[in-house]
Each structure stands twice: as C-alpha cells, then as structure tokens.
Design a protein around this motif. Structure first.
Motif: not given
Lengths: 178, 562
Positions: B280-287, B290-304
């Motif tokens: 989950l952390l990686w997919v967020g970081l990948a986002g 490539i400057a797609f920070d929605t993925v980062l925010m949402q996946l790290w929220r799900i990860r917590e």
C-alpha cells in the motif's frame, strides 16, 4: 478517463477526516505498547539479566564491592522490552510513555545503586530458562567503576584507534562477568 | 543426501558434467546442498549451473576463517527455484593468496557480490570487468578489509580521500545529470549519474552504500544469537519482520530447533500484514513520484489501520521485536485475531475501490505502460527478485519455492505479469495485496494452539551452516548463518532484495526519457538507507554554505556519540 476520475473523487470525499488532533489531544497507546523503561530499585537484585540480553547494550552493570551500579542509557533503547521479559523480580517494565524527545541526551540517562547480599530465599543466583540467554554477553558487566563496556558502543573511553600495520591483536576480554 | 534430492533434474545435469561433485555434496538441512570444491573448479561449476542448468545466482559469502583453519572461505550460493533447492559451492583459499577466478563476465548477477567480497574480506575476483570499490566509503584506507577478524567493530580508520573509486566516463557526446546523493522522492541516499543524449538516457552509473551500518560485523563479533534479531529488524524500516524472521529461521534450521507450529503461523501472519502495508505504501509512493498525489493520500489512509493492527498485536507499529531463536514473543489472542479480520475486511473493501479506479485510469497508464522495460531475459541474467522479476514474467516467489514459516501449508498463488514495464510491476503488487489478505485469513483459520516458544536446553551447536530466504514485499531477502562457539554466529551474511534489483536498474532505464527515470527507479521499490553531504541555506543572510566531508563527519560523530 472521466469515469476513473469520478471514482477517485468519490473515494476522496468518502474518506472524511482522518488526521488525529494529537498533540492537542492525548493519543492513547494500545495495551501491549512498549514505551520508555521504568524500574524499581527496591525490587532489583542486580542479577544483570536485563543487561545481558539488552540488544543495543543500553543497560550496563558495575560491581563495586557492596553495591552494584546499574546504568540505563535510554537514548540507545530500542523499546524491545527484553529486559522486562527476563527480569525474575519484574523490577523493570515498559511504560506507556513515548514522548521522550529532548535536546539533551543526558536527560535519558539514569543510574540505580543496589546493595548486594545473598538471596534470603534460595541463597543462589538467578538463572533464566533459555540456554541462549544464560550465556554471558560481552562487556555488560565490569568490576569497578568505569569497567563495564570499557571500549564499548558508547565511549566511556574512546574507541581504539587503528595503528598500521594491522596487527592481529584482539581486545583483551577484561571486565567481563564472573 | 535424501533420496528425493538425488532424483532432482539439476543434480543429474551437474553430475553429467562434473562426475566428481557427487561425492562432495552434503545435505545437512533439507533443500540445501553444500559442496566444498577446489578453487579452480568452483567458477566452472557456478558458470555451468547458471548458464546451462538455469540456476539463479543469489549471493557470495566471504568468510575470514583464519582463526579456525588458517584460510579464507568463499561460498557461492545458487538457487534452483523450480526444484526448491539451494546449492552452496564453497572453496577454501590460502590466507596469503586469496584469489578466485571471477564469474561476472558470464554471470552478470555476481558483479556486486564479488566486488563486495573483495571490499569486505579481500578475496580478489580475478578478471572482474569492473573491480571498482563498491561498499567501502570513498576515503577508506586501501588494503584494509574490515570484515577480517583482526579489526574490531569500533576500530576507527584514518581517512585517505585519494581512494575514492573512479567514476564511469560518460559516452562521447552525452550530458551527465546527477540524481542524488539524496534521492528526491524516496528520501534515501543513492547517487545515480545519468548519461543523457538530449532527453534519452544512454547510460548510467551508481554509487551507494552511503549508510553502511556494519551489521554483519556486529553480528559475528559482539551480539549473541538472541540480540541479532533486534539488529536485523532495524536493517529496514519496512521489512523488519522479514529480516529478523530470515535470521532466526536460518539459525533454527542450522541447529535443528523444532519451532512450535503456532509460532510459525504467527510469523506468517505478521509477514503478510507487513507485505500488505508495504505494498500500500509503495503504490502510494508510485503515485507521488508521478505527481498523482491523490493515490498517495488515499492509500496511506487505507494503510494506517494496518499499522495500528501491528501495534495491537506486537506492541509497536514498527520494529515489532517479535522474533527470537526458537519462536515468537507475542501471541495473537482471539480478540486480536478478530481485530485483524475486521480491519482486513475494511482494507479489502477500500483498496478494491481504489484498484477499480486506478485500473481504468488512462492518465496513470500513460505514465507507466511501456516505461522502464526489463525483459524476461535481462531479469533472469541480472538475478532480479520479487515483483520486479514477477512483472517480467519470471515466476519466482520464495514463499512457494523455498517455503519458510508456515507457507508450505497455505498454498500461495504466485502473481505473475508479462508486461515487463512499470505497469506490470504495479499490477503484481496490486494483486498481491488481495492474495496476502486471503493468506492472513487462511492462516488465522488454520492456526493451531500450543506454545509459541521452543525449549532450548543447551548451547547451540557450532559450525553448522544454513540459509533462509524470505519473500519480502520487494523480493527475496536472503540470510546465511554459520554458527559459532561463543553463543553468536561465526558468520552472518544477509542480502536485501534491493541488492540484485538495483543492479538491474541500469538496464531498465536505458533508453527512457529523463522524466521517466524517477518512476523507473521507484518501480522496483528501492530501499537505500542516510545522507552524504548537505547544503544549507541561511534564511537570514541568504548565504549558501556547503559543508565539507570532514565537517559533516565531525557533526555526525558528535551527534551519534553524544
């Protein structure tokens, strides 16, 4: 494309507020949490079990005749609570405290001086069940002040400077437990 | 040797070519063959096994055994993944002449391993195409190999800045663009020099190991068997459970300690939870890359919540301190098991929603598809592991190939994609999260009762060798342990998954555009580790000051030594 963005928008709006109000509100810790170590000098028998198993070697013991001095360098502590696990008297335990940030490392150093006498109950030393933990580690116990961890991880004395050519001299095993 | 091993295909191939080898093979641990060969023969067998029999090169282990036998030892570890077998080829080299013929010209995956064996123990790989310094710092004195037993872990060496390894010259007409020494998106130290022709990458050079922490030295000179797992878990901020688990499992295999089944299941559950939060952390970081920070925010929220779950089970959200030789320290209570099921149900639901959106997102695909191609052939040749290999259609997964903990009872499904690009590597990880959730549930259902720690009666036997590979989220983490007399390993060698994957990067970024380089490097989930030099800006005077190496060294020593 549009459909994907719509789905993503729904996810974002559905999330609601997720950030915590900490530090304006206290943040409770879970039941098994391992925080800063606390100890009780009245219970301690200075067997050195905690110092022997401590992986970062933040606990060291110095035997000085009638007393033993136990030093806790909690800036090195990794919160593994192995000391609590092996302590026969449960004289050391992890607390819920996690806000240990400080500008001065010496705030995290504590010392405990224990009067030594033979055990009134059984008259012998404490032994753990686990054979690995029975085995003595290096340099956690010394006879006399400044003898434990003499050239150890935190420099009571500075580390050995390298002298050319590389001689096959090993550090003498002085100050090791009896 | 067990009868099953004798039937294996690779062994027939090996004995056809080298008939003498059969008498030298020993199998102390099931699935792990060890052969002691003369040094002329070892490179030949290694090359043949890798290039003709399809073995995967894992790592070399150089050992200073002069206090025991008066010589140096070198072991080449090979894996036959389909046949669930490890093969250790060992050779003893005389102390005054520790040379061995390099296999790197024909086995490119051995490149770093052989250079490291020279840096750390001084075993000269003869004929190595690129024998530059790899692991040691730029200013480390020449001719000193710190893993030799005469040097202590805290010996302080004089600085000799003239020893910095030469940099690779850029090809004619290309521009050099440095990335690092502090990698911008991953906040970790790594120094890439990219050679560009216009926008296209035509070559690259890498220098790393800036944060080498000498854990192997500590493991075989200072710590005892039960202290090493706590150092091992701090090797990585994400794969803590992976490294400590691989180490204790290697010791247990070497010393034939029977670990209770419940402890094995608990290790498995923690490992899978770790994989879930890492992916989950990686997919967020990948986002994020490539400057797609929605993925980062949402996946790290799900990860917590998964992190909170780890905290609930083991006490801490990272550095679980769960493994000891012989078992685990923290049991999973029925209430905790219910919590795990409840949280995973929510994570699965939320993650599925994200995956549904991401899989049809053409803007994401445009940045990831056909970018950073690592062909199946190259992935095999360079020894890539984990999702990087599985994204290139190389179906290796240690959970299936070299089962550890309780994985032999869980029927793991390998997730393989044949796209060979960043998108394929992303898909592998997305599907693996669902697979991990399934595995945790299955493990919770199957977990037997009973003790969680084996009884260890006497000192552990000395001079036994065992290996353990654990499939981390990033790939195979490999640990080698040779037991010693004084309650600590005689030699503990570890190889993190980024080690082989990083060697594949040069191949991956060849020909891509400069703008795609960060996601290519990010796509194999690298894990470097702190900084080399810093530039500071005084906000009051706007004065830029670059610290020299000496100043920084002094500052960091003052900081760490107190």
């Amino acid at each position: 494309m549009f459909k994907a963005k719509l789905k993503e928008a729904v996810i974002c709006f559905g999330a609601g507020r997720v950030t915590l109000k900490y530090p304006f509100e206290p943040s409770p810790v879970p039941p098994k949490f391992r925080g800063k170590i606390e100890f009780d000098a009245r219970k301690c028998i200075a067997c050195g079990g905690c110092a022997n198993v401590c992986p970062p070697r933040c606990i060291v013991i110095e035997d000085m005749g009638e007393v033993a001095k136990i030093t806790f360098n909690l800036d090195r502590c990794i919160q593994c609570a192995r000391c609590y696990e092996v302590c026969p008297e449960k004289a050391i335990w992890p607390t819920d405290e996690f806000e240990t940030a400080t500008p001065d490392k010496s705030d995290l150093k504590s010392e405990m001086i224990v009067w030594m006498s033979t055990c009134q109950r059984c008259g012998r030393c404490f032994e753990t069940d686990n054979a690995i933990d029975k085995f003595e580690s290096k340099r956690w116990r010394g006879r006399g002040p400044g003898e434990a961890n003499k050239h150890g991880i935190f420099p009571i004395k500075p580390p050995i400077d390298f002298s050319m050519p590389g001689s096959l001299v090993r550090e003498p095993e002085e100050g090791q437990g009896q | 040797m067990s009868p099953e091993t004798l039937q294996k295909k690779f062994l027939r191939g090996l004995t056809e070519q080298f008939p003498d080898i059969l008498g030298k093979l020993q199998e102390h641990v099931p699935g792990q063959l060890i052969a002691v060969l003369p040094r002329e023969e070892l490179p030949k067998v290694t090359k043949y096994a890798v290039n003709q029999l399809g073995a995967r090169f894992v790592i070399t282990v150089a050992t200073d055994q002069r206090d025991k036998t008066g010589d140096f030892g070198i072991s080449y570890i090979l894996a036959f993944d389909e046949e669930k077998q490890f093969l250790v080829l060992h050779s003893n080299l005389p102390a005054d002449d520790p040379r061995i013929e390099s296999v790197t010209p024909e086995v490119p995956a051995a490149n770093w391993a052989e250079r490291e064996a020279y840096d750390m123990v001084g075993i000269v790989p003869e004929g190595h195409p690129d024998p530059r310094r790899l692991v040691l710092p730029d200013d480390f004195p020449a001719g000193i190999h710190p893993l030799r037993k005469e040097y202590q872990y805290n010996t302080r060496f004089p600085s000799e800045p003239q020893n910095a390894p030469p940099r690779m010259p850029p090809p004619e007409g290309s521009t050099v663009v440095p990335i690092g020494p502090f990698y911008p998106t991953l906040e970790e130290p790594a120094y890439f020099r990219l050679f560009l022709d216009g926008e296209r990458v035509v070559g690259s050079d890498y220098r790393g190991f800036y944060n080498h922490r000498a854990v192997e030295k500590l493991g075989d000179s200072e710590l005892n068997y039960n202290q090493v797992p706590f150092v091992a878990q701090q090797i990585c901020g994400i794969c803590g459970q992976v490294h400590s688990c691989a180490y204790v499992e290697a010791v247990e295999r070497a010393c034939e300690i029977e670990v209770p089944m419940r402890a094995k299941y608990i290790r498995t559950i923690l490992l899978e939870l770790e994989r879930i939060h890492s992916h989950l952390l990686w997919v967020g970081l990948a986002g994020h890359i490539i400057a797609f920070d929605t993925v980062l925010m949402q996946l790290w929220r799900i990860r917590e919540p998964v992190m909170w779950l780890m905290e609930r089970v083991t006490g801490n959200r990272k550095h679980y301190s769960s493994n000891l030789v012989g078992g685990v320290r923290f049991d999973i209570t029925p209430e905790a098991a219910d919590d795990i099921r409840r949280v995973l149900a929510k994570v699965e639901e939320e993650f599925k929603a994200v995956v549904d959106a991401v899989l049809i997102d053409t803007s994401l695909m445009a940045r990831l598809k056909d970018v950073g191609i690592l062909t199946e052939e190259n992935a095999r040749a360079l020894g890539a592991v984990g999702p990087t290999a599985r994204g290139s259609n190389v179906a290796i997964d240690c959970r299936v190939d070299h089962p550890y903990a309780a994985y032999d009872q869980l029927d793991v499904q390998k997730q393989v994609q044949d796209g060979c690009d960043c998108w394929a590597r992303t898909l592998v990880r997305l599907y693996e999260v669902f697979e991990s959730i399934r595995l945790v549930r299955k493990a919770l259902d199957q977990m037997p009762g009973g003790p969680i720690m084996a009884k260890i009666d006497g000192p552990l036997p000395a001079d036994r060798i065992a290996l353990c590979s654990v499939e981390a989220a990033r790939g195979e983490s490999h640990h080698y342990v040779r037991t010693g007399e004084d309650n600590r390993p005689y030699r503990w060698r570890l190889r993190a998954p980024t080690y082989p994957n990083l060697q594949a990067v040069g191949c991956m970024i060849q020909g891509v555009n400069l703008a795609d380089v960060p996601i290519c490097i990010g796509s194999y989930d690298p894990c470097f580790s702190c900084t080399e030099r810093v530039e500071t800006l005084d906000v009051n005077t706007n004065e830029i000051r670059v610290y020299t190496r000496e100043e920084l060294q002094e500052l960091s020593r003052r900081k760490t030594l107190g």
